[in-house]
Design a protein around this motif. Structure first.
Motif, PDB file in Angstrom:
ATOM      1  N   VAL A  61      -3.666  25.749  -5.632  1.00 31.81           N
ATOM      2  CA  VAL A  61      -2.138  25.621  -5.543  1.00 31.81           C
ATOM      3  C   VAL A  61      -1.192  26.680  -5.718  1.00 31.81           C
ATOM      4  O   VAL A  61      -1.141  26.743  -7.168  1.00 31.81           O
ATOM      5  N   TYR A  62      -0.696  27.295  -4.996  1.00 24.98           N
ATOM      6  CA  TYR A  62       0.233  28.537  -5.186  1.00 24.98           C
ATOM      7  C   TYR A  62       1.705  28.103  -5.584  1.00 24.98           C
ATOM      8  O   TYR A  62       2.037  27.215  -5.106  1.00 24.98           O
ATOM      9  N   ARG A  79       6.262  40.419  -2.324  1.00 22.91           N
ATOM     10  CA  ARG A  79       7.226  39.427  -1.553  1.00 22.91           C
ATOM     11  C   ARG A  79       7.468  38.142  -2.436  1.00 22.91           C
ATOM     12  O   ARG A  79       7.365  37.129  -1.792  1.00 22.91           O
ATOM     13  N   LYS A  80       7.241  38.346  -3.795  1.00 25.30           N
ATOM     14  CA  LYS A  80       7.437  37.178  -4.751  1.00 25.30           C
ATOM     15  C   LYS A  80       8.591  36.334  -4.425  1.00 25.30           C
ATOM     16  O   LYS A  80       8.630  35.027  -4.797  1.00 25.30           O
ATOM     17  N   LEU A  81       9.518  37.034  -3.978  1.00 28.71           N
ATOM     18  CA  LEU A  81      11.049  36.538  -3.709  1.00 28.71           C
ATOM     19  C   LEU A  81      11.215  35.815  -2.445  1.00 28.71           C
ATOM     20  O   LEU A  81      12.179  35.246  -2.046  1.00 28.71           O
ATOM     21  N   GLU A  82      10.140  35.841  -1.649  1.00 27.91           N
ATOM     22  CA  GLU A  82      10.046  35.286  -0.230  1.00 27.91           C
ATOM     23  C   GLU A  82       9.144  34.197  -0.254  1.00 27.91           C
ATOM     24  O   GLU A  82       8.920  33.698   0.815  1.00 27.91           O
ATOM     25  N   TYR A  83       8.547  33.518  -1.049  1.00 29.56           N
ATOM     26  CA  TYR A  83       7.835  32.349  -1.210  1.00 29.56           C
ATOM     27  C   TYR A  83       8.557  31.325  -0.252  1.00 29.56           C
ATOM     28  O   TYR A  83       9.531  30.975  -0.617  1.00 29.56           O
ATOM     29  N   LEU A  84       7.854  30.478   0.551  1.00 30.22           N
ATOM     30  CA  LEU A  84       8.336  29.416   1.096  1.00 30.22           C
ATOM     31  C   LEU A  84       7.868  28.064   0.744  1.00 30.22           C
ATOM     32  O   LEU A  84       6.683  28.115   0.373  1.00 30.22           O
ATOM     33  N   GLU A  85       8.551  27.076   0.349  1.00 28.47           N
ATOM     34  CA  GLU A  85       8.223  25.825  -0.088  1.00 28.47           C
ATOM     35  C   GLU A  85       7.437  25.021   0.846  1.00 28.47           C
ATOM     36  O   GLU A  85       7.867  24.931   2.038  1.00 28.47           O
ATOM     37  N   THR A  86       6.258  24.304   0.363  1.00 29.09           N
ATOM     38  CA  THR A  86       5.341  23.669   1.181  1.00 29.09           C
ATOM     39  C   THR A  86       5.495  22.120   0.296  1.00 29.09           C
ATOM     40  O   THR A  86       5.156  22.121  -1.024  1.00 29.09           O
ATOM     41  N   LYS A 129       1.590  29.518 -11.051  1.00 30.67           N
ATOM     42  CA  LYS A 129       2.910  29.546 -12.071  1.00 30.67           C
ATOM     43  C   LYS A 129       3.815  28.742 -11.331  1.00 30.67           C
ATOM     44  O   LYS A 129       4.224  28.561 -10.022  1.00 30.67           O
ATOM     45  N   ASN A 130       4.409  27.732 -12.172  1.00 28.68           N
ATOM     46  CA  ASN A 130       5.667  26.897 -11.826  1.00 28.68           C
ATOM     47  C   ASN A 130       5.337  25.653 -10.768  1.00 28.68           C
ATOM     48  O   ASN A 130       6.365  25.217 -10.371  1.00 28.68           O
ATOM     49  N   CYS A 147     -11.546  25.570 -14.092  1.00 24.63           N
ATOM     50  CA  CYS A 147      -9.946  25.293 -13.597  1.00 24.63           C
ATOM     51  C   CYS A 147      -9.104  26.389 -14.360  1.00 24.63           C
ATOM     52  O   CYS A 147      -9.399  26.733 -15.429  1.00 24.63           O
ATOM     53  N   HIS A 148      -8.194  26.798 -13.806  1.00 23.81           N
ATOM     54  CA  HIS A 148      -6.914  27.601 -14.453  1.00 23.81           C
ATOM     55  C   HIS A 148      -5.496  26.926 -14.065  1.00 23.81           C
ATOM     56  O   HIS A 148      -5.354  26.859 -12.818  1.00 23.81           O
ATOM     57  N   ILE A 149      -5.051  26.635 -15.136  1.00 23.48           N
ATOM     58  CA  ILE A 149      -3.571  25.970 -15.011  1.00 23.48           C
ATOM     59  C   ILE A 149      -2.637  27.146 -15.569  1.00 23.48           C
ATOM     60  O   ILE A 149      -2.654  27.527 -16.663  1.00 23.48           O
ATOM     61  N   SER A 150      -1.783  27.668 -14.669  1.00 26.01           N
ATOM     62  CA  SER A 150      -0.860  28.951 -15.017  1.00 26.01           C
ATOM     63  C   SER A 150       0.371  28.384 -15.817  1.00 26.01           C
ATOM     64  O   SER A 150       0.660  27.044 -15.564  1.00 26.01           O
ATOM     65  N   GLU A 151       0.944  29.150 -16.185  1.00 26.35           N
ATOM     66  CA  GLU A 151       2.301  29.056 -17.158  1.00 26.35           C
ATOM     67  C   GLU A 151       3.268  28.420 -16.177  1.00 26.35           C
ATOM     68  O   GLU A 151       3.571  28.565 -15.088  1.00 26.35           O
ATOM     69  N   GLY A 152       3.962  27.596 -16.706  1.00 22.20           N
ATOM     70  CA  GLY A 152       4.802  26.784 -16.193  1.00 22.20           C
ATOM     71  C   GLY A 152       4.630  25.617 -15.069  1.00 22.20           C
ATOM     72  O   GLY A 152       5.508  24.865 -14.792  1.00 22.20           O
TER      73      GLY A 152
END
Length: 167
Positions: free
Chosen positions: A68-69, A98-105, A52-53, A30-35
Motif C-alpha cells: 500500500v503505497y 515523480r514523488k510530487l505527482e502521486y495521485l490519491e486513491t 510512508k504517510n 511486514c514493513h510499516i513505514s514512517e508516518g
C-alpha cells in the motif's frame, strides 16, 4: 511508535513515528513505514508493506503480499485480498523523480477488493463496492457497485453484505 495493545510478529519492521491501533495484528515479514497510521482491530497478513504517510482505518483486513503505497487511503472495514496491487504514478520512469505527482486513491468504507486486483492510481472505490479477483480498475467505482474483468466494468449492484442484487 506509541506503545499500545497490538501484536507485531518479530520478523516485521516498524519504522519510527507510526501509529498502530489497539487490537491490530501485524504478521510475518511486514514493513510499516514512517508516518503510517493504522487503525484499531486491523489485520495485516504476511509480507504486507505500508508506505510512508499511508492512512488505514479501523477493522481493515489486508491479506498477504500487498503493498500500500503513499497516496493510498483505506477507510474503515475494508477487505484487501491477497496480492492486490496499488499504484501511485500514472507514468513512472526510473530516471525521473515523480514523488510530487502521486495521485490519491481512496478505498471507501466497507469495500472489498478481490485477490490479484490492480488499481490504477487516482481512482476511488466506493462504499461497500465489490471488486472481483483479478480485475484491473482503470475508473472510479461508485458505492455498492460490483466490478470485475480486465479492464474491469460494472456488472451489477451489491448490498452491504456483498450479495448481488437482481435488477
Amino acid at each position: 511508535m506509541q506503545k499500545a495493545d497490538f501484536f507485531i510478529h518479530p520478523s516485521s519492521i516498524i519504522d519510527e513515528n507510526t501509529i498502530i491501533g489497539k487490537g491490530t495484528n501485524i504478521w510475518h515479514f511486514c514493513h510499516i513505514s514512517e508516518g503510517a497510521i493504522i487503525g484499531e482491530n486491523c489485520s495485516l497478513g504476511q509480507n504486507v508493506f505500508i508506505g510512508k504517510n499511508v492512512k488505514i482505518g479501523n477493522g481493515v483486513k489486508i491479506q498477504n503480499n500487498v503493498s500500500v503505497y503513499e497516496g493510498v487511503v483505506i477507510e474503515d472495514d475494508v477487505f484487501i485480498g491477497p496480492s492486490v496491487v496499488f499504484t501511485n504514478i500514472l507514468n513512472p520512469r526510473a530516471f525521473i523523480n515523480r514523488k510530487l505527482e502521486y495521485l490519491e486513491t481512496r478505498i471507501h468504507k466497507g469495500a472489498s477488493i478481490g485477490a490479484n486486483t490492480t488499481i490504477i492510481c487516482g481512482h476511488n472505490i466506493g462504499e461497500y463496492a465489490l471488486i472481483g479477483a483479478g480485475s484491473v480498475i482503470t475508473k472510479s467505482v461508485e458505492n455498492y457497485e460490483l466490478w470485475y474483468g480486465n479492464p474491469a466494468i460494472k456488472k451489477g449492484i451489491v448490498d452491504k453484505e456483498g450479495n448481488k442484487i437482481k435488477s
